[in-house]
Write an enzyme that holds these catalytic residues in place. Structure first.
Site, short mmCIF file in Angstrom:
data_model
loop_
_atom_site.label_atom_id
_atom_site.label_comp_id
_atom_site.label_asym_id
_atom_site.label_seq_id
_atom_site.Cartn_x
_atom_site.Cartn_y
_atom_site.Cartn_z
N LYS A 195 0.85 -1.19 0.00
CA LYS A 195 0.00 0.00 0.00
C LYS A 195 0.89 1.24 0.00
CE LYS A 195 -3.63 -2.37 2.66
NZ LYS A 195 -4.69 -2.63 1.70
N HIS A 253 0.00 -7.73 9.37
CA HIS A 253 -0.33 -6.37 8.94
C HIS A 253 -0.13 -5.31 10.04
CE1 HIS A 253 -1.78 -8.73 5.74
NE2 HIS A 253 -3.03 -8.89 6.15
N LYS A 353 -13.56 -7.45 12.62
CA LYS A 353 -14.47 -7.58 11.48
C LYS A 353 -15.84 -7.05 11.92
CE LYS A 353 -12.10 -10.71 8.78
NZ LYS A 353 -11.40 -10.04 7.71
C1 BG6 Z 1 -6.05 -10.41 4.91
C2 BG6 Z 1 -6.90 -11.09 5.94
O1 BG6 Z 1 -4.70 -10.73 5.09
O2 BG6 Z 1 -6.23 -9.00 5.01
C3 BG6 Z 1 -8.36 -10.72 5.75
O3 BG6 Z 1 -6.76 -12.51 5.83
C4 BG6 Z 1 -8.52 -9.21 5.75
O4 BG6 Z 1 -9.16 -11.30 6.78
C5 BG6 Z 1 -7.55 -8.56 4.77
O5 BG6 Z 1 -9.86 -8.93 5.37
C6 BG6 Z 1 -7.57 -7.06 4.94
O6 BG6 Z 1 -6.85 -6.45 3.90
P1 BG6 Z 1 -7.18 -4.97 3.41
O7 BG6 Z 1 -6.14 -4.70 2.38
O8 BG6 Z 1 -8.58 -5.00 2.88
O9 BG6 Z 1 -7.07 -4.09 4.61
#
Ligand code: BG6
Length: 504
Positions: A195, A253, A353
């Site tokens: 990103k 992340h 979520k």
């Molecule tokens: C993924 C997860 O790695 O990242 C998902 O497995 C999640 O559960 C996604 O929805 C989120 O990614 P982004 O780019 O939409 O923030």
């Protein structure tokens, strides 16, 4: 004024082999990303793509399949000339990941296509498969010699997440891969690093003299990292119920965001310096005892609710989720970093979520000004000084501060300055995978975590996972679908006299 995207040279000649070619990731993200690279002139002329998957198919059928799916998932208008050129270099090999015959067939196809396309023997293997296939594929690639580097040709392998399911399995996977390949051949992908705004954290911190002097415990009160999703678990019940919010999002992340925000300045903008500083930062995060882990965390599951006026069913009612599941769909943690820069500065992380809206941001809260001068202005009326790096959905950087409200009396009001990406830069929408794939093709691993960084991440979350497993369902909170999360998460900050920013 808008600034055009920076131009780069096309990547090295190479053949990309995608394992898991019939899957969702290939269709939704990888092929659209390759198309974007082709459209920007960044794919080499000498390029080939081989899809490998279990399904019975042929090269022609695979090309037709990609031709149908690309317009659905492309992030920009699809040009038929570019598509044709791209699809002309696509082939397909059918096979099981654990069958030596797959690699014999792949070897034959590689020799053929490499001769035809003149890709100089450079190979990039992309493991877009479920994690159970990582070791079998890595082992066969290593043992068959397909991934052996010789005659100046490079051989690299990209591994999707999740890289392990805990510290022990991540270590085992690293050890196994490193017995077959060298560290500089292994690219562990985290799509957050693709990103633009995540990459911009480095530039913001280290290309400006302004922030570094105040980027420490003397000036920063605390940091909040939020990755909120409005998405529910949907059809991913099987994977998600065995994984949960912590494992799915935090060691990868959220920790990428944490390490970029908190690491020490690397000596050079080069893969090894940056990755070493990131790993060092994660290594400095205090490991928590079981009691501390319970005290400094909140986990919760969403119940029924509504998002954007649409009804959301409770997590436990999701297909493939156990009715008595104790898997968390929301996790909040308080972490402490044991180094000079950050001693005493808490880092609060949350992800979940089925929340009110999608929001990814890092908010840095600066210490309050001494208030004696404005003693008639109650402190709660002063705006808090936040520097907010918003990553999704609107990419921007905002500074919140106090200003005088016009008028004869000294009244103070909170105001904000915001820099929006779209106001300055003319960048075609992307999937986020373009830079990552391109970097791998030119051998730049700056955006890929190293083995030590991955293990350091798991080491931090392991005590939370262990404490939650022992507690079983005890302490698992609930929140309404479409809300800001559980009330218990507010207490985590309220206990320190702080509060979360709104998810809005
Ligand atoms: C993924 C997860 O790695 O990242 C998902 O497995 C999640 O559960 C996604 O929805 C989120 O990614 P982004 O780019 O939409 O923030």
């Amino acid at each position: 004024m808008t600034i055009k995207a920076a131009q780069a040279r096309p990547a090295d000649p190479c053949c990309l082999v995608i394992f898991g070619a019939s899957g969702d990731l290939t269709h939704r993200l990888l092929v659209p990303a390759l198309y974007n690279l082709a459209a920007s002139g960044l794919l080499p002329e000498a390029f080939a793509l081989i899809g490998v998957a279990r399904s019975e198919s042929s090269s022609q059928a695979f090309r037709d399949d990609l031709a149908r799916s690309l317009p659905k998932f492309a992030t920009r208008k699809v040009d038929s000339v570019i598509v044709k050129k791209f699809l002309d270099c696509v082939a397909y090999v059918q096979g099981e990941p654990d069958d030596p015959k797959t690699y014999q067939a792949l070897g034959r196809e590689l020799s053929r296509i490499e001769g035809e396309r003149k890709t100089k023997g450079n190979r990039l293997f992309y493991l877009a498969t479920p994690p159970a296939a990582f070791v079998p594929i890595g082992t066969h690639l290593g043992e068959s010699g397909l991934a052996r580097e010789d005659n100046g040709a490079w051989r690299r392998i990209i591994i999707e997440k999740p890289f392990g399911t805990d510290l022990a399995s991540a270590r085992t996977l690293n050890r196994k891969l490193l017995s077959l390949l060298k560290e500089d051949q292994i690219f562990r992908i985290d799509h957050y690093l693709g990103k633009e705004t995540v990459q911009n954290i480095l530039v913001l911190r280290f290309a400006n003299g302004l922030f570094e002097p105040i980027w420490n415990r003397d000036h920063i009160d605390h940091v909040q990292i939020t990755v909120a999703e409005a998405l529910t678990v949907g059809r991913r019940g099987n994977y998600y119920d065995a994984t949960g919010a912590l494992r799915d999002m935090v060691p990868n992340h959220l920790f990428q965001l944490l390490s970029l925000i908190a690491m020490e300045p690397p000596s050079r903008f080069a893969a090894d310096s940056v990755r070493a500083q990131k790993a060092e930062l994660l290594d400095s995060v205090q490991l928590q005892s079981p009691d501390e882990a319970l005290r400094n965390s909140v986990r919760a599951q969403y119940g029924e609710g509504a998002i954007d006026n649409k009804r959301v069913e409770a997590y436990r009612a999701t297909e493939d989720v156990k009715q008595n599941s104790t898997t968390e769909t929301y996790a909040a943690l308080k972490l402490v970093i044991d180094n000079w820069r950050w001693a005493g500065v808490p880092f609060y992380l949350r992800t979940g979520k089925a929340l009110r809206t999608k929001l990814t941001e890092v908010a840095i809260k600066f210490k309050q000004a001494p208030i004696a001068m404005f003693r008639d202005t109650p402190v709660e009326n002063l705006a808090q000084n936040f520097l907010v790096l918003r990553i999704q959905p609107q990419e921007c950087i905002g500074l919140e501060f106090n200003a005088k409200v016009p008028g004869p009396s000294i009244t103070i009001g909170g105001v904000g300055m915001t820099f929006k990406y779209e106001d300055y830069f003319d960048v075609a929408p992307s999937t986020g995978y373009e830079t990552l794939i391109y970097d791998c093709m030119i051998g730049d691993a700056i955006l890929y975590p190293r083995a030590d960084g991955i293990e350091a991440g798991w080491r931090i979350v392991q005590p939370f996972m262990d404490a939650w497993r022992v507690a079983n369902g005890k302490g698992l909170a609930t929140y309404r679908g479409g809300s800001d999360g559980p009330a218990e998460a507010d207490w985590l900050l309220n206990a320190d006299g702080r509060r979360w920013r709104a998810i809005a």
